[in-house]
Design an enzyme around this catalytic site. Structure first.
Site, short mmCIF file in Angstrom:
data_model
loop_
_atom_site.label_atom_id
_atom_site.label_comp_id
_atom_site.label_asym_id
_atom_site.label_seq_id
_atom_site.Cartn_x
_atom_site.Cartn_y
_atom_site.Cartn_z
N GLU A 49 0.86 -1.18 0.00
CA GLU A 49 0.00 0.00 0.00
C GLU A 49 0.89 1.23 0.00
O GLU A 49 1.72 1.41 0.90
CB GLU A 49 -0.90 0.01 1.23
CG GLU A 49 -1.92 -1.12 1.24
CD GLU A 49 -2.79 -1.09 2.49
OE1 GLU A 49 -2.78 -0.07 3.20
OE2 GLU A 49 -3.45 -2.10 2.76
N ASP A 60 -5.76 8.27 10.88
CA ASP A 60 -4.41 7.81 11.16
C ASP A 60 -3.91 8.29 12.52
O ASP A 60 -4.22 9.40 12.95
CB ASP A 60 -3.44 8.27 10.07
CG ASP A 60 -3.73 7.60 8.74
OD1 ASP A 60 -3.88 6.37 8.75
OD2 ASP A 60 -3.80 8.28 7.71
#
Length: 273
Positions: A49, A60
């Site tokens: 990724e 995040d």
């Protein structure tokens, strides 16, 4: 066949457990994208990724937020990233999946983004803040035109009805977020999380599943791989890569490949602990 579909087809035939690695493009160095991808591929990682840095990464944790901030300061952007990926396209055999938020993709242009993915050898994209309805009506027709897989996420709070809807209208794999929290490492998955893994496994979905968020050691890796096609590791590798690069005596482009090697060595060691 799309590389993502081929990977999971071969995996079903061989009954292997997959490991996918996330890194943020442009961190720790602007020009390090090729080193990270080619080294991870050589070390046996099944899928990568490639993170698109963004100034407001809501899902995040501090590790990936910090990496995104550094990457942006280094000058990383989508146009540059696609040029870096295109330069190594013929050397990359494993699936590459772009992972990033909707804002920079919209700014770049959805069709332009899909076209650039194909031109640079990218097989799919994960857009965490893409509403499913917008995926269906706007993004999916364009992505299908370019044979690009749009990967959707589910969490422990996602209803069975919603999971079935996602499963019936996507292709590639489903990203199972281990918990309804931000990214980051965890020492273990408690019984509640493992019950979630078992519940989704029992649904016998059409798409294979990869479990991510919190995987950093043998216990969390095994729990993920026991209940899905494989595991996705992000924050742990990002931390190790940054540490390895910062510990190099002569920082610079020549040190980046060595830092990637050290980071993956330490990651493999941690996954046995």
């Amino acid at each position: 066949m799309n590389k993502i579909n081929r990977l999971f087809k071969d995996n079903r035939d061989n009954n292997n457990k997959l490991l996918s690695i996330y890194f943020c493009a442009g961190c720790p160095t602007l020009e390090g994208t090729a080193d990270v991808i080619l080294t991870l591929q050589r070390r046996g990682i099944a899928m990568i990724e490639v993170g698109i840095p963004f100034s407001d990464p809501l899902a995040d944790g501090p590790v990936i937020q910090g990496a995104a901030t550094k990457a942006l300061k280094n000058g990383m952007n989508l146009k540059l990233l696609f040029s870096q990926l295109k330069a190594i396209k013929d050397k990359v055999e494993i699936p590459l999946v772009m992972m990033g938020y909707l804002n920079p993709i919209l700014h770049y242009g959805i069709e332009e983004f899909c076209q650039s993915c194909v031109d640079s050898g990218v097989s799919g994209a994960i857009i965490p803040d893409l509403p499913f309805e917008d995926y269906q009506s706007i993004v999916r027709p364009i992505a299908d035109k370019y044979d690009l897989r749009i990967i959707m996420l589910i969490t422990p709070e996602t209803s069975e009805e919603r999971i079935r809807l996602i499963d019936n209208n996507t292709d590639g794999f489903i990203y199972m977020v281990s918990s309804a929290a931000i990214t980051g490492t965890q020492k273990s998955f408690d019984e509640q999380k493992q019950e979630y893994f078992r519940r989704i496994e029992a649904m016998q979905l059409r798409n294979p599943r990869m479990i991510g968020f919190g995987i950093s050691n043998a216990q969390t890796l095994k729990a993920a791989q026991d209940h899905a096609a494989g595991a996705i590791i992000g924050s742990k590798f990002v931390t190790l890569l940054d540490e390895a690069y910062n510990n190099e005596d002569n920082q610079g482009a020549a040190c980046h490949e060595k830092a990637v090697e050290k980071a993956i060595d330490k990651l493999f060691a941690a996954l046995k602990e």
